[in-house]
Design a protein around this motif. Structure first.
Motif, PDB file in Angstrom:
ATOM      1  N   LEU A 135     -11.926   2.813 -15.433  1.00 13.81           N
ATOM      2  CA  LEU A 135     -11.880   2.600 -13.871  1.00 13.81           C
ATOM      3  C   LEU A 135     -11.187   1.570 -13.385  1.00 13.81           C
ATOM      4  O   LEU A 135     -10.883   1.697 -12.139  1.00 13.81           O
ATOM      5  CB  LEU A 135     -13.617   2.049 -13.737  1.00 13.81           C
ATOM      6  N   LEU A 136     -10.704   0.701 -14.014  1.00  9.66           N
ATOM      7  CA  LEU A 136      -9.581  -0.336 -13.303  1.00  9.66           C
ATOM      8  C   LEU A 136      -8.532   0.371 -13.138  1.00  9.66           C
ATOM      9  O   LEU A 136      -7.726   0.090 -11.890  1.00  9.66           O
ATOM     10  CB  LEU A 136      -9.727  -1.509 -14.111  1.00  9.66           C
ATOM     11  N   LEU A 137      -7.848   1.161 -13.971  1.00  8.98           N
ATOM     12  CA  LEU A 137      -6.836   1.983 -13.746  1.00  8.98           C
ATOM     13  C   LEU A 137      -6.804   3.081 -12.322  1.00  8.98           C
ATOM     14  O   LEU A 137      -5.907   2.911 -11.717  1.00  8.98           O
ATOM     15  CB  LEU A 137      -6.348   2.829 -15.141  1.00  8.98           C
ATOM     16  N   LEU A 138      -8.118   3.563 -12.271  1.00 14.24           N
ATOM     17  CA  LEU A 138      -8.255   4.509 -11.171  1.00 14.24           C
ATOM     18  C   LEU A 138      -8.189   3.677  -9.834  1.00 14.24           C
ATOM     19  O   LEU A 138      -7.549   4.138  -8.882  1.00 14.24           O
ATOM     20  CB  LEU A 138      -9.634   5.027 -11.371  1.00 14.24           C
ATOM     21  N   PHE A 139      -8.605   2.458  -9.944  1.00 14.11           N
ATOM     22  CA  PHE A 139      -8.484   1.672  -8.733  1.00 14.11           C
ATOM     23  C   PHE A 139      -7.511   1.148  -8.349  1.00 14.11           C
ATOM     24  O   PHE A 139      -6.831   1.496  -7.182  1.00 14.11           O
ATOM     25  CB  PHE A 139      -9.465   0.360  -8.969  1.00 14.11           C
ATOM     26  N   PHE A 140      -6.213   0.789  -9.351  1.00 16.32           N
ATOM     27  CA  PHE A 140      -4.941   0.361  -8.914  1.00 16.32           C
ATOM     28  C   PHE A 140      -4.167   1.780  -8.595  1.00 16.32           C
ATOM     29  O   PHE A 140      -3.392   1.493  -7.937  1.00 16.32           O
ATOM     30  CB  PHE A 140      -4.328  -0.353 -10.060  1.00 16.32           C
ATOM     31  N   LEU A 141      -4.346   2.675  -9.252  1.00 18.85           N
ATOM     32  CA  LEU A 141      -3.695   4.122  -9.184  1.00 18.85           C
ATOM     33  C   LEU A 141      -4.047   4.421  -7.621  1.00 18.85           C
ATOM     34  O   LEU A 141      -2.936   4.860  -6.733  1.00 18.85           O
ATOM     35  CB  LEU A 141      -3.974   4.934 -10.070  1.00 18.85           C
ATOM     36  N   SER A 142      -5.152   4.300  -7.079  1.00 23.38           N
ATOM     37  CA  SER A 142      -5.540   4.700  -5.737  1.00 23.38           C
ATOM     38  C   SER A 142      -4.819   3.637  -4.902  1.00 23.38           C
ATOM     39  O   SER A 142      -4.248   4.337  -4.013  1.00 23.38           O
ATOM     40  CB  SER A 142      -7.126   4.738  -5.533  1.00 23.38           C
TER      41      SER A 142
ATOM     42  N   CYS B   7     -14.370   3.121  -6.483  1.00 22.36           N
ATOM     43  CA  CYS B   7     -13.245   2.674  -7.074  1.00 22.36           C
ATOM     44  C   CYS B   7     -12.195   3.153  -6.409  1.00 22.36           C
ATOM     45  O   CYS B   7     -11.030   2.900  -5.994  1.00 22.36           O
ATOM     46  CB  CYS B   7     -12.969   2.783  -8.576  1.00 22.36           C
ATOM     47  N   LEU B   8     -12.054   4.521  -6.209  1.00 22.58           N
ATOM     48  CA  LEU B   8     -11.276   5.449  -5.626  1.00 22.58           C
ATOM     49  C   LEU B   8     -10.798   5.236  -4.113  1.00 22.58           C
ATOM     50  O   LEU B   8      -9.880   4.716  -3.852  1.00 22.58           O
ATOM     51  CB  LEU B   8     -11.377   6.898  -5.695  1.00 22.58           C
ATOM     52  N   ALA B   9     -11.880   4.822  -3.406  1.00 25.11           N
ATOM     53  CA  ALA B   9     -12.032   4.497  -2.029  1.00 25.11           C
ATOM     54  C   ALA B   9     -11.711   3.231  -1.764  1.00 25.11           C
ATOM     55  O   ALA B   9     -10.795   2.735  -1.126  1.00 25.11           O
ATOM     56  CB  ALA B   9     -13.325   4.889  -1.340  1.00 25.11           C
ATOM     57  N   SER B  10     -12.306   2.287  -2.469  1.00 26.21           N
ATOM     58  CA  SER B  10     -11.787   0.894  -2.453  1.00 26.21           C
ATOM     59  C   SER B  10     -10.642   0.368  -2.647  1.00 26.21           C
ATOM     60  O   SER B  10     -10.011  -0.385  -2.062  1.00 26.21           O
ATOM     61  CB  SER B  10     -12.783  -0.053  -2.875  1.00 26.21           C
ATOM     62  N   GLY B  11      -9.936   1.077  -3.667  1.00 30.57           N
ATOM     63  CA  GLY B  11      -8.708   0.870  -4.175  1.00 30.57           C
ATOM     64  C   GLY B  11      -7.737   1.218  -2.974  1.00 30.57           C
ATOM     65  O   GLY B  11      -6.732   0.788  -3.030  1.00 30.57           O
ATOM     66  N   ALA B  12      -7.873   2.399  -2.483  1.00 31.59           N
ATOM     67  CA  ALA B  12      -7.183   2.869  -1.428  1.00 31.59           C
ATOM     68  C   ALA B  12      -7.044   1.935  -0.184  1.00 31.59           C
ATOM     69  O   ALA B  12      -5.949   1.545   0.319  1.00 31.59           O
ATOM     70  CB  ALA B  12      -7.584   4.158  -0.895  1.00 31.59           C
ATOM     71  N   THR B  13      -8.108   1.153   0.058  1.00 29.48           N
ATOM     72  CA  THR B  13      -8.002   0.314   1.083  1.00 29.48           C
ATOM     73  C   THR B  13      -7.350  -0.903   0.622  1.00 29.48           C
ATOM     74  O   THR B  13      -6.706  -1.832   1.454  1.00 29.48           O
ATOM     75  CB  THR B  13      -9.458  -0.085   1.461  1.00 29.48           C
ATOM     76  N   LEU B  14      -7.455  -1.357  -0.538  1.00 31.69           N
ATOM     77  CA  LEU B  14      -6.710  -2.327  -1.204  1.00 31.69           C
ATOM     78  C   LEU B  14      -5.096  -2.412  -0.913  1.00 31.69           C
ATOM     79  O   LEU B  14      -4.302  -3.321  -0.600  1.00 31.69           O
ATOM     80  CB  LEU B  14      -7.113  -2.607  -2.500  1.00 31.69           C
ATOM     81  N   GLY B  15      -4.899  -1.002  -0.977  1.00 26.33           N
ATOM     82  CA  GLY B  15      -3.188  -0.775  -0.621  1.00 26.33           C
ATOM     83  C   GLY B  15      -2.590  -1.247   0.692  1.00 26.33           C
ATOM     84  O   GLY B  15      -1.807  -1.644   0.754  1.00 26.33           O
ATOM     85  N   ALA B  16      -3.615  -1.454   1.749  1.00 26.74           N
ATOM     86  CA  ALA B  16      -3.411  -1.826   3.005  1.00 26.74           C
ATOM     87  C   ALA B  16      -3.514  -3.387   2.985  1.00 26.74           C
ATOM     88  O   ALA B  16      -2.267  -3.887   3.623  1.00 26.74           O
ATOM     89  CB  ALA B  16      -4.334  -1.288   4.052  1.00 26.74           C
ATOM     90  N   ASP B  17      -4.267  -4.058   2.367  1.00 31.26           N
ATOM     91  CA  ASP B  17      -4.298  -5.515   2.341  1.00 31.26           C
ATOM     92  C   ASP B  17      -2.946  -5.939   1.430  1.00 31.26           C
ATOM     93  O   ASP B  17      -2.377  -6.727   2.202  1.00 31.26           O
ATOM     94  CB  ASP B  17      -5.414  -5.876   1.261  1.00 31.26           C
ATOM     95  N   LEU B  18      -2.622  -5.312   0.329  1.00 28.01           N
ATOM     96  CA  LEU B  18      -1.332  -5.713  -0.221  1.00 28.01           C
ATOM     97  C   LEU B  18      -0.010  -5.386   0.381  1.00 28.01           C
ATOM     98  O   LEU B  18       0.913  -6.156   0.034  1.00 28.01           O
ATOM     99  CB  LEU B  18      -1.479  -5.135  -1.368  1.00 28.01           C
ATOM    100  N   THR B  19      -0.132  -4.462   1.385  1.00 27.31           N
ATOM    101  CA  THR B  19       1.125  -4.167   2.039  1.00 27.31           C
ATOM    102  C   THR B  19       1.147  -4.590   3.446  1.00 27.31           C
ATOM    103  O   THR B  19       2.456  -5.486   3.699  1.00 27.31           O
ATOM    104  CB  THR B  19       1.243  -2.695   2.403  1.00 27.31           C
TER     105      THR B  19
END
Length: 409
Positions: A250-257, A307-319
């Motif tokens: 699940l953690l890997l899915l989050f960061f991959l997303s 995890c898939l959806a929230s991980g995708a939004t994390l990509g915006a925060d970090l970028t």
């Protein structure tokens, strides 16, 4: 090859830094528990102390990065060597001191070198992006953060994958990290230049600037939801969802997303503006993560979608947030070392705060890690802290961003 065409080097170096960050918190405690019988409580205490050290030393490392910026290539190479040697000592060398002491000593060198390299890397990114045509800060952030998230994903699963091929997977991980470090330092060898950049005027220039202060505040508040959820993630999956063993996938899915989504958010920001896109991503994060409040035992499939959806939004925060801050630094403090020392400070402060407040609250409620008989009120508190608190913090971050005029940046 022109310097503006060397962006893959930034992606590779970001992957190196990411491999030395979060995955070490995942791998090192389990390794020392399994191999040397060190208690989780003792390991947790050492990790908390190292987090506090990180918080204190980051502004000082920012000052050091500024003082050594004319010799940045040399000092970056030394720090990368220290980090690689410490990683080998941590995972591939039998402890030369009591295991807990060796654990703390090795991680002190890993994290200190990591922080110094991160500050230099982001400061150099300001200089690089400012010399690029168009929206250079967003373009660089897209390469950098995609590399970082890819590094997190690979480093998170590497020991497990190596375990199928060798008897000492963590030693293999450490050796692989050294190879990655050599490749990253070599790829970036022509990028460490501060020629023509005015010397920094110190922390005061950054702290006196209203927009820089507001961006630092937004960064701190916006990092808090991730700090809260990452601190409680393993407990939530194991005890609330009753899905032990699913934590890693699940953690890997989050960061991959997050890794796959980061370039998309950056491209959208170039077209519609980083503030508008970031606000959209924050709103989607609340909508996705808020659904966690409805989950119960056995709902790991639904949680995977979250995890898939929230991980995708994390990509915006970090970028996008670092790109906005870097753009401001290019205007008020082009050397940017001390600015990103402060940025690193506020980001890590949330991790230390989450660790020192959330876990004692759960313990007082009667929560026990690994227990199948946690009281209902403890599980209710776990759900509240894990799901509701991050959403509330995200709402505060949205309000701060709405009230912030980014035209100057």
């Amino acid at each position: 090859m022109q310097k503006t065409q060397r962006l893959p080097a930034y992606s590779l170096f970001a992957a190196l830094l990411a491999a030395a960050g979060l995955p070490i918190y995942i791998h090192a405690p389990k390794f020392y528990l399994d191999e040397y019988g060190v208690s989780l409580a003792a390991l947790g205490a050492v990790l908390f102390g190292l987090r506090l050290l990180d918080v204190v030393q980051d502004p000082l490392l920012g000052k050091l990065a500024e003082k050594t910026r004319t010799q940045r290539r040399t000092y970056v190479s030394i720090a990368a060597l220290i980090m690689a040697v410490a990683m080998v000592a941590l995972f591939a060398v039998p402890p030369l001191l009591p295991p807990l002491v060796w654990f703390g000593l090795c991680l002190t060198f890993v994290f200190s070198a990591f922080s110094f390299l991160t500050i230099n890397f982001y400061a150099q990114g300001v200089i690089k992006a400012d010399a690029m045509p168009g929206q250079g800060h967003l373009r660089l952030a897209r390469w950098r953060e995609s590399g970082a998230l890819t590094g997190v994903c690979v480093a998170s699963v590497a020991p497990v994958a190596l375990g199928a091929a060798m008897n000492a997977p963590f030693a293999g991980f450490a050796i692989g990290f050294c190879v990655l470090g050599l490749a990253a330092v070599w790829a970036m060898r022509e990028e460490w230049s501060t020629a023509g950049v005015a010397a920094s005027t110190g922390f005061a220039t950054v702290l006196k600037d209203p927009l820089a202060r507001r961006l630092l505040l937004i960064a701190m508040v916006n990092a808090a939801p991730v700090a809260v959820s990452s601190t409680l993630f393993l407990f939530f999956v194991e005890s609330k969802l009753a899905a032990p063993g699913f934590e890693g996938p699940l953690l890997l899915l989050f960061f991959l997303s997050a890794a796959l989504a980061a370039p998309v958010w950056s491209a959208l920001a170039e077209r519609f503006g980083p503030r508008n896109v970031l606000l959209l991503a924050m709103g989607l994060a609340i909508a996705a993560f808020g659904l966690t409040l409805t989950l119960g035992p056995g709902d790991w499939v639904l949680f995977a979608l979250i995890c898939l959806a929230s991980g995708a939004t994390l990509g915006a925060d970090l970028t996008l947030l670092p790109a906005i801050f870097a753009s401001r630094m290019a205007q008020i403090s082009p050397s940017a070392s001390e600015g990103f020392g402060l940025w690193s400070f506020v980001s890590k402060l949330t991790l230390a705060f989450a660790a020192v407040t959330l876990l004692p609250l759960l313990e007082r409620a009667g929560f026990q890690s690994g227990s199948l008989q946690n009281p209902p009120e403890a599980l209710a508190l776990l759900t509240l802290l894990y799901a509701a608190v991050p959403c509330a913090l995200k709402l505060i971050a949205i309000a701060l961003l709405v009230m912030t005029d980014l035209k100057e940046a």
